[in-house]
Motif scaffolding. Structure first.
Motif, mmCIF file in Angstrom:
data_model
loop_
_atom_site.group_PDB
_atom_site.id
_atom_site.type_symbol
_atom_site.label_atom_id
_atom_site.label_comp_id
_atom_site.label_asym_id
_atom_site.label_seq_id
_atom_site.Cartn_x
_atom_site.Cartn_y
_atom_site.Cartn_z
ATOM 1 N N MET A 105 0.358 7.964 -20.728
ATOM 2 C CA MET A 105 -0.400 8.370 -19.545
ATOM 3 C C MET A 105 -1.655 7.522 -19.395
ATOM 4 S SD MET A 105 0.985 10.582 -17.609
ATOM 5 C CE MET A 105 -0.493 10.908 -16.648
ATOM 6 N N SER A 106 -2.286 7.189 -20.500
ATOM 7 C CA SER A 106 -3.495 6.369 -20.454
ATOM 8 C C SER A 106 -3.192 4.999 -19.836
ATOM 9 C CB SER A 106 -4.062 6.203 -21.865
ATOM 10 O OG SER A 106 -5.210 5.376 -21.850
ATOM 11 N N LYS A 107 -2.055 4.431 -20.233
ATOM 12 C CA LYS A 107 -1.671 3.118 -19.696
ATOM 13 C C LYS A 107 -1.369 3.215 -18.203
ATOM 14 C CE LYS A 107 0.427 0.476 -22.436
ATOM 15 N NZ LYS A 107 1.401 -0.083 -23.401
ATOM 16 N N LEU A 108 -0.683 4.273 -17.790
ATOM 17 C CA LEU A 108 -0.382 4.460 -16.370
ATOM 18 C C LEU A 108 -1.660 4.601 -15.544
ATOM 19 C CD1 LEU A 108 2.644 6.928 -16.570
ATOM 20 C CD2 LEU A 108 2.691 4.612 -15.615
ATOM 21 N N ASN A 109 -2.619 5.348 -16.065
ATOM 22 C CA ASN A 109 -3.881 5.528 -15.344
ATOM 23 C C ASN A 109 -4.660 4.218 -15.260
ATOM 24 O OD1 ASN A 109 -4.182 8.316 -14.435
ATOM 25 N ND2 ASN A 109 -4.066 8.870 -16.592
ATOM 26 N N ASP A 110 -4.615 3.414 -16.317
ATOM 27 C CA ASP A 110 -5.289 2.115 -16.283
ATOM 28 C C ASP A 110 -4.638 1.202 -15.244
ATOM 29 O OD1 ASP A 110 -7.129 2.815 -18.175
ATOM 30 O OD2 ASP A 110 -6.144 1.781 -19.845
ATOM 31 N N ILE A 111 -3.314 1.244 -15.179
ATOM 32 C CA ILE A 111 -2.605 0.426 -14.192
ATOM 33 C C ILE A 111 -2.990 0.855 -12.777
ATOM 34 C CG2 ILE A 111 -0.329 -0.061 -13.208
ATOM 35 C CD1 ILE A 111 0.779 -0.006 -16.068
ATOM 36 N N ALA A 112 -3.089 2.175 -12.569
ATOM 37 C CA ALA A 112 -3.468 2.685 -11.248
ATOM 38 C C ALA A 112 -4.876 2.219 -10.871
ATOM 39 C CB ALA A 112 -3.393 4.208 -11.236
ATOM 40 N N LYS A 113 -5.786 2.266 -11.822
ATOM 41 C CA LYS A 113 -7.156 1.809 -11.563
ATOM 42 C C LYS A 113 -7.183 0.305 -11.263
ATOM 43 C CE LYS A 113 -9.559 5.289 -14.411
ATOM 44 N NZ LYS A 113 -8.388 6.011 -14.927
ATOM 45 N N LYS A 118 0.808 -1.220 0.000
ATOM 46 C CA LYS A 118 0.000 0.000 0.000
ATOM 47 C C LYS A 118 0.847 1.279 0.000
ATOM 48 C CE LYS A 118 -3.843 2.330 2.317
ATOM 49 N NZ LYS A 118 -4.432 2.696 1.004
ATOM 50 N N PRO A 119 1.869 1.409 0.870
ATOM 51 C CA PRO A 119 2.703 2.624 0.815
ATOM 52 C C PRO A 119 3.378 2.817 -0.550
ATOM 53 C CG PRO A 119 3.080 1.441 2.863
ATOM 54 C CD PRO A 119 2.271 0.528 1.977
ATOM 55 N N GLN A 120 3.809 1.702 -1.142
ATOM 56 C CA GLN A 120 4.446 1.788 -2.455
ATOM 57 C C GLN A 120 3.444 2.243 -3.522
ATOM 58 O OE1 GLN A 120 6.022 -2.133 -3.034
ATOM 59 N NE2 GLN A 120 7.657 -1.892 -1.508
ATOM 60 N N PHE A 121 2.233 1.715 -3.417
ATOM 61 C CA PHE A 121 1.181 2.098 -4.361
ATOM 62 C C PHE A 121 0.822 3.569 -4.202
ATOM 63 C CE2 PHE A 121 -3.555 2.021 -5.386
ATOM 64 C CZ PHE A 121 -3.354 2.123 -6.753
ATOM 65 N N GLU A 122 0.781 4.049 -2.964
ATOM 66 C CA GLU A 122 0.477 5.453 -2.712
ATOM 67 C C GLU A 122 1.563 6.360 -3.300
ATOM 68 O OE1 GLU A 122 -2.282 6.755 -1.531
ATOM 69 O OE2 GLU A 122 -3.129 4.736 -1.352
ATOM 70 N N ARG A 123 2.809 5.932 -3.224
ATOM 71 C CA ARG A 123 3.899 6.717 -3.818
ATOM 72 C C ARG A 123 3.758 6.761 -5.339
ATOM 73 N NH1 ARG A 123 6.927 4.541 0.558
ATOM 74 N NH2 ARG A 123 7.529 2.674 -0.613
ATOM 75 N N PHE A 124 3.368 5.632 -5.915
ATOM 76 C CA PHE A 124 3.142 5.587 -7.360
ATOM 77 C C PHE A 124 2.008 6.540 -7.757
ATOM 78 C CE2 PHE A 124 0.332 3.501 -10.603
ATOM 79 C CZ PHE A 124 1.045 3.898 -11.719
ATOM 80 N N LYS A 125 0.902 6.503 -7.028
ATOM 81 C CA LYS A 125 -0.226 7.388 -7.335
ATOM 82 C C LYS A 125 0.159 8.851 -7.189
ATOM 83 C CE LYS A 125 -3.431 5.737 -4.626
ATOM 84 N NZ LYS A 125 -4.784 5.627 -4.008
ATOM 85 N N ALA A 126 0.953 9.166 -6.164
ATOM 86 C CA ALA A 126 1.391 10.554 -5.965
ATOM 87 C C ALA A 126 2.285 10.997 -7.124
ATOM 88 C CB ALA A 126 2.129 10.683 -4.638
ATOM 89 N N ASN A 175 -6.769 -4.483 -7.124
ATOM 90 C CA ASN A 175 -6.037 -5.748 -7.257
ATOM 91 C C ASN A 175 -4.639 -5.634 -6.648
ATOM 92 O OD1 ASN A 175 -7.770 -7.585 -9.215
ATOM 93 N ND2 ASN A 175 -7.815 -5.513 -10.077
ATOM 94 N N LEU A 176 -4.547 -4.941 -5.532
ATOM 95 C CA LEU A 176 -3.244 -4.718 -4.910
ATOM 96 C C LEU A 176 -2.859 -5.923 -4.040
ATOM 97 C CD1 LEU A 176 -0.998 -2.613 -4.788
ATOM 98 C CD2 LEU A 176 -2.043 -1.706 -2.699
ATOM 99 N N ASN A 177 -2.423 -6.962 -4.720
ATOM 100 C CA ASN A 177 -1.975 -8.179 -4.048
ATOM 101 C C ASN A 177 -0.997 -8.883 -4.972
ATOM 102 O OD1 ASN A 177 -3.649 -9.883 -5.908
ATOM 103 N ND2 ASN A 177 -5.321 -8.854 -4.822
ATOM 104 N N GLN A 219 -0.073 -9.984 -12.750
ATOM 105 C CA GLN A 219 -0.772 -9.811 -14.018
ATOM 106 C C GLN A 219 -0.336 -8.559 -14.795
ATOM 107 O OE1 GLN A 219 -2.933 -12.095 -15.318
ATOM 108 N NE2 GLN A 219 -2.326 -13.351 -13.569
ATOM 109 N N ILE A 220 0.374 -7.646 -14.125
ATOM 110 C CA ILE A 220 0.754 -6.396 -14.808
ATOM 111 C C ILE A 220 2.233 -6.346 -15.180
ATOM 112 C CG2 ILE A 220 -1.082 -5.105 -13.652
ATOM 113 C CD1 ILE A 220 1.148 -3.832 -11.909
ATOM 114 N N THR A 221 2.928 -7.460 -15.020
ATOM 115 C CA THR A 221 4.366 -7.479 -15.314
ATOM 116 C C THR A 221 4.669 -6.981 -16.724
ATOM 117 O OG1 THR A 221 4.702 -9.346 -13.797
ATOM 118 C CG2 THR A 221 6.418 -8.931 -15.435
ATOM 119 N N ALA A 222 3.920 -7.472 -17.695
ATOM 120 C CA ALA A 222 4.154 -7.062 -19.087
ATOM 121 C C ALA A 222 3.841 -5.581 -19.289
ATOM 122 C CB ALA A 222 3.308 -7.913 -20.028
#
Length: 217
Positions: A152-160, A69-77, A165-167, A173-176
């Motif tokens: 940017m569209s791809k980054l936003n889709d990954i964030a969504k 979660k902290p890592q994901f929050e840094r990515f979103k920021a 699916n933060l596990n 599933q998002i490695t590629a």
């Protein structure tokens, strides 16, 4: 007392008109355009750094080590910062286009007012050189946008996706996609470097080709 008030207002109006008139000289228009170019360059370079930061923060999430979660929050920021900077750069670019048009219009006016054919041709040559660099800059900026928007569209889709699916299984599933993002960042940054080179040429040309005021008739 009323007469004095009206006189004061007229005096202030005269001063204001004088200031406005002074600000419309060719040298002022050139200086304003140069400043807009420098602001655009500064914004792009910051955006380039923001791209690196958002890619790095996404890679940390993709490694799936430690607290997710902290890592994901840094990515979103980092993503939010990049989006904000991109909007800022677009605004500067739009303003630069207007300043460029005003600057070239003044240049054309001055050229038309020159009676010396040699000076007029020399000024027209310098104007055309500056316009050519502006055109190259516009072309590169458009190409950069075409690369940046899907990025940017791809980054936003990954964030969504990660938001629900933060596990470990979801991240697998998002490695590629994470690899694609890293690969797409390279050409965008390369295009920014091309624009940087164009801007340096443009700034040098403008400093060497600042038009003077049109002679009074």
């Amino acid at each position: 007392m009323r007469i004095l008030t009206v006189s004061a207002v007229l005096a202030l109006l005269l001063v204001s008109l004088t200031i406005v008139g002074c600000a419309s000289t060719g040298t002022d228009k050139a200086a304003g355009t140069s400043m807009a170019v420098e602001n655009y360059l500064s914004g792009l370079l910051k955006g380039k750094g923001d791209i690196d930061r958002v890619v790095a923060s996404l890679n940390q999430v993709a490694e799936a080590k430690g607290q997710l979660k902290p890592q994901f929050e840094r990515f979103k920021a980092a993503l939010k910062t990049l989006e904000s900077q991109a909007a800022h750069v677009r605004s500067i670019r739009n303003g630069l286009e207007g300043r460029k048009n005003d600057y070239i219009e003044r240049w054309n006016t001055n050229n038309a007012a020159m009676k010396d054919e040699d000076l007029r041709k020399a000024s027209e040559k310098q104007r055309d050189e500056v316009l050519a660099v502006f055109q190259k800059l516009a072309t590169n900026a458009t190409e950069a946008s075409k690369l940046f928007d899907p990025f940017m569209s791809k980054l936003n889709d990954i964030a969504k996706y990660l938001d629900v699916n933060l596990n470990a299984k979801g991240i697998a599933q998002i490695t590629a996609k994470v690899k694609e993002v890293a690969e797409e960042a390279g050409p965008i940054k390369a295009k920014i470097d091309e624009i940087k080179a164009d801007m340096k040429v443009l700034l040098a040309d403008m400093k060497d080709s600042t038009p003077t005021d049109a002679p009074a008739k």
